[in-house]
Motif scaffolding. Sequence first.
Motif, PDB file in Angstrom:
ATOM      1  N   TYR A   1     -37.104 -11.206  -0.037  1.00 25.51           N
ATOM      2  CA  TYR A   1     -35.895 -11.898   0.436  1.00 25.51           C
ATOM      3  C   TYR A   1     -36.196 -12.701   1.702  1.00 25.51           C
ATOM      4  O   TYR A   1     -35.723 -13.834   1.863  1.00 25.51           O
ATOM      5  N   SER A   2     -36.979 -12.115   2.598  1.00 27.86           N
ATOM      6  CA  SER A   2     -37.344 -12.833   3.822  1.00 27.86           C
ATOM      7  C   SER A   2     -38.169 -14.078   3.512  1.00 27.86           C
ATOM      8  O   SER A   2     -37.986 -15.127   4.124  1.00 27.86           O
ATOM      9  N   ALA A   3     -39.076 -13.953   2.549  1.00 30.04           N
ATOM     10  CA  ALA A   3     -39.898 -15.094   2.162  1.00 30.04           C
ATOM     11  C   ALA A   3     -39.034 -16.187   1.540  1.00 30.04           C
ATOM     12  O   ALA A   3     -39.221 -17.382   1.822  1.00 30.04           O
ATOM     13  N   LEU A   4     -38.078 -15.786   0.717  1.00 25.20           N
ATOM     14  CA  LEU A   4     -37.156 -16.762   0.128  1.00 25.20           C
ATOM     15  C   LEU A   4     -36.330 -17.446   1.218  1.00 25.20           C
ATOM     16  O   LEU A   4     -36.077 -18.650   1.155  1.00 25.20           O
TER      17      LEU A   4
ATOM     18  N   GLN B   1     -29.730 -10.242   3.002  1.00 26.51           N
ATOM     19  CA  GLN B   1     -30.186  -9.313   1.965  1.00 26.51           C
ATOM     20  C   GLN B   1     -31.398  -8.518   2.454  1.00 26.51           C
ATOM     21  O   GLN B   1     -31.498  -7.311   2.226  1.00 26.51           O
ATOM     22  N   ALA B   2     -32.325  -9.208   3.125  1.00 24.07           N
ATOM     23  CA  ALA B   2     -33.505  -8.535   3.648  1.00 24.07           C
ATOM     24  C   ALA B   2     -33.105  -7.480   4.680  1.00 24.07           C
ATOM     25  O   ALA B   2     -33.637  -6.362   4.694  1.00 24.07           O
ATOM     26  N   PHE B   3     -32.160  -7.845   5.540  1.00 21.46           N
ATOM     27  CA  PHE B   3     -31.692  -6.908   6.565  1.00 21.46           C
ATOM     28  C   PHE B   3     -31.039  -5.687   5.920  1.00 21.46           C
ATOM     29  O   PHE B   3     -31.266  -4.551   6.336  1.00 21.46           O
ATOM     30  N   ALA B   4     -30.237  -5.917   4.895  1.00 19.65           N
ATOM     31  CA  ALA B   4     -29.554  -4.819   4.204  1.00 19.65           C
ATOM     32  C   ALA B   4     -30.548  -3.857   3.566  1.00 19.65           C
ATOM     33  O   ALA B   4     -30.258  -2.668   3.392  1.00 19.65           O
ATOM     34  N   LEU B   5     -31.738  -4.385   3.244  1.00 22.41           N
ATOM     35  CA  LEU B   5     -32.774  -3.554   2.620  1.00 22.41           C
ATOM     36  C   LEU B   5     -33.714  -2.937   3.656  1.00 22.41           C
ATOM     37  O   LEU B   5     -34.738  -2.361   3.312  1.00 22.41           O
TER      38      LEU B   5
ATOM     39  N   GLN C   1     -35.095  -4.549   6.610  1.00 21.02           N
ATOM     40  CA  GLN C   1     -35.987  -5.388   7.410  1.00 21.02           C
ATOM     41  C   GLN C   1     -35.229  -5.894   8.643  1.00 21.02           C
ATOM     42  O   GLN C   1     -34.543  -6.910   8.600  1.00 21.02           O
ATOM     43  N   GLY C   2     -35.376  -5.149   9.728  1.00 23.35           N
ATOM     44  CA  GLY C   2     -34.631  -5.436  10.942  1.00 23.35           C
ATOM     45  C   GLY C   2     -34.879  -6.807  11.531  1.00 23.35           C
ATOM     46  O   GLY C   2     -33.972  -7.420  12.119  1.00 23.35           O
ATOM     47  N   LEU C   3     -36.102  -7.316  11.387  1.00 22.08           N
ATOM     48  CA  LEU C   3     -36.429  -8.618  11.968  1.00 22.08           C
ATOM     49  C   LEU C   3     -35.653  -9.760  11.331  1.00 22.08           C
ATOM     50  O   LEU C   3     -35.549 -10.843  11.905  1.00 22.08           O
ATOM     51  N   ALA C   4     -35.090  -9.522  10.144  1.00 25.74           N
ATOM     52  CA  ALA C   4     -34.320 -10.571   9.478  1.00 25.74           C
ATOM     53  C   ALA C   4     -33.116 -10.972  10.328  1.00 25.74           C
ATOM     54  O   ALA C   4     -32.723 -12.145  10.355  1.00 25.74           O
TER      55      ALA C   4
END
Length: 204
Positions: free
Chosen positions: A135-138, A161-165, A167-170
């Motif tokens: 998600y972060s790459a997208l 979406q990345a954060f919800a999964l 990935q705090g840096l998102a």
Amino acid sequence: GEEVEEDGKKALSLYRKAEEMHSREALTSIGFMYYAGQGVDFDEGKAFSYFRKAAGAGDLDALFMMGRCYMEGSAVEKDDRKAADCFKETADRGYPMGMWALGQSYLHGIGVQRDEKKAVALYQKAAGMNLAAAYSALAQCYRYGAGVTEDKAAAVEMYKQAFALGQGLAADEIGTMYSGSMAYDENNTSGFAKYGEKPMVAVY
């Protein structure tokens, strides 16, 4: 401390017993221990050897780690093509981290011919399997228009979406989109340069 070291020795002992029972997961776990120097002395040669044995038995985690070793030149000569081949094999067998890693290879043209659209397709497939990194790459692709039409709103949604999964840096990346300043990426560390032009990136 000593307690952590003792726990590592116990874990290694258990994994080796499992190894005797031909457990490919145990082989991979021992490889990880040597790769990280966790509970044992760091030994990249032993790590690669265990990863190779486990990969030969069909373990995708181990095959992915072989790709990382080739990418990093860890215990083996650095070989981006072999790294991409390992990532591709895991991706073809449904391994989301392999899809993400192969996407990175296509995005940056490392070990394969650069192809941003293939990268996006791989990220989308891995994101469909709830991989935060995909998600972060997208999000990055939508943010900078790599392989897709630039779409800041879509980028924010991907970061969410990345954060919800997990990935705090998102969340920080979303912050740079709204409150960060812009600067030229002189060395193209973002990998989003096009046609020889330096990309603009957001920074605090």
